[in-house]
Design an enzyme around this catalytic site. Structure first.
Site, PDB file in Angstrom:
ATOM      1  N   ILE A 143       0.362   4.667   6.883  1.00 28.56           N
ATOM      2  CA  ILE A 143       0.248   3.242   7.245  1.00 28.56           C
ATOM      3  C   ILE A 143       1.403   2.467   6.594  1.00 28.56           C
ATOM      4  O   ILE A 143       1.249   1.883   5.516  1.00 28.56           O
ATOM      5  CB  ILE A 143      -1.117   2.653   6.829  1.00 28.56           C
ATOM      6  CG1 ILE A 143      -2.256   3.451   7.459  1.00 28.56           C
ATOM      7  CG2 ILE A 143      -1.199   1.182   7.239  1.00 28.56           C
ATOM      8  CD1 ILE A 143      -3.655   2.941   7.111  1.00 28.56           C
ATOM      9  N   PRO A 144       2.574   2.485   7.237  1.00 32.24           N
ATOM     10  CA  PRO A 144       3.697   1.725   6.691  1.00 32.24           C
ATOM     11  C   PRO A 144       3.447   0.213   6.776  1.00 32.24           C
ATOM     12  O   PRO A 144       3.007  -0.293   7.807  1.00 32.24           O
ATOM     13  CB  PRO A 144       4.877   2.111   7.581  1.00 32.24           C
ATOM     14  CG  PRO A 144       4.427   3.232   8.447  1.00 32.24           C
ATOM     15  CD  PRO A 144       2.945   3.233   8.434  1.00 32.24           C
ATOM     16  N   HIS A 145       3.733  -0.452   5.676  1.00 33.53           N
ATOM     17  CA  HIS A 145       3.665  -1.913   5.629  1.00 33.53           C
ATOM     18  C   HIS A 145       4.601  -2.377   4.525  1.00 33.53           C
ATOM     19  O   HIS A 145       5.070  -1.577   3.731  1.00 33.53           O
ATOM     20  CB  HIS A 145       2.226  -2.406   5.415  1.00 33.53           C
ATOM     21  CG  HIS A 145       1.535  -1.835   4.224  1.00 33.53           C
ATOM     22  ND1 HIS A 145       1.109  -0.526   4.156  1.00 33.53           N
ATOM     23  CD2 HIS A 145       1.199  -2.399   3.051  1.00 33.53           C
ATOM     24  CE1 HIS A 145       0.527  -0.314   2.984  1.00 33.53           C
ATOM     25  NE2 HIS A 145       0.580  -1.425   2.290  1.00 33.53           N
ATOM     26  N   GLY A 146       4.881  -3.661   4.494  1.00 32.95           N
ATOM     27  CA  GLY A 146       5.889  -4.193   3.593  1.00 32.95           C
ATOM     28  C   GLY A 146       5.430  -4.356   2.156  1.00 32.95           C
ATOM     29  O   GLY A 146       4.247  -4.333   1.843  1.00 32.95           O
TER      30      GLY A 146
END
Length: 143
Positions: free
Chosen positions: A61-64
Site C-alpha cells: 500500500i504505497p502512500h506518501g
C-alpha cells in the site's frame, strides 16, 4: 466513500520489473484521476525506502510521507493487480498494489478500511484472480 475508488482506478493483469516501477504506476493512476501532483510519487517511493509499504498477505500500500499532504488535491485509491508478483524485498512478493492519497483524516479512514479487507485472505485471493474491474469494485465496495 465511493468517490475515492472507481473503475478508472483499477489496472488488471500488470507486470513490473521492480517495486519502484509498481509504486510509480500506482501514483500515475492517482495523477490521472486528478488526486495528486507528481511530487507525491517521490514521497511514496521515499516512504517505501524508510519503511516498507509491503503490509503482508501479498499486498503493498504505497502512500506518501508525513508532509506530502501539500501534493494531494483530492482523496483517491489506485489498484493494480500483478499476477506474477513484484518483489518488495526478501519474502515480500506483492500481487496487489494499492496506492492511496487522502485529504485530511480520510487518509487514515482509507487505510483502516484497507487493513480490514487485506486481512481477509479469501478477499485477497479473489482480488488476485479477478478478471474484471467489476469484481474488484464489488470486493472493495466499502472504499
Amino acid at each position: 466513500m465511493s468517490r475515492v475508488f472507481h473503475s478508472d482506478s483499477i489496472l488488471l493483469n500488470q507486470a513490473f520489473e521492480d517495486k519502484i516501477s509498481a509504486i510509480k504506476k500506482a501514483g500515475e493512476i492517482l495523477i490521472d484521476l486528478g488526486c495528486i501532483q507528481s511530487e507525491y510519487i517521490d514521497s511514496m517511493i521515499e516512504r517505501d525506502e524508510k519503511i516498507s509499504v509491503y503490509i503482508g498477505n501479498g499486498v503493498a500500500i504505497p502512500h506518501g510521507m508525513a508532509g506530502s499532504e501539500k501534493y494531494i488535491k483530492a482523496s483517491g485509491v489506485s489498484f493494480i493487480q500483478v499476477p506474477k508478483g513484484v518483489s518488495f524485498g526478501p519474502d515480500k512478493i506483492a500481487y496487489l498494489i494499492i496506492g492511496i492519497a487522502g485529504v485530511d483524516e480520510e487518509h487514515l479512514e482509507i487505510l483502516a478500511k484497507l487493513a480490514i479487507t487485506c486481512s481477509d485472505m479469501e478477499k485477497i485471493e479473489k482480488l488476485r484472480v479477478a478478471k474484471t474491474k467489476e469484481e474488484v469494485l464489488e470486493i472493495l465496495s466499502d472504499l
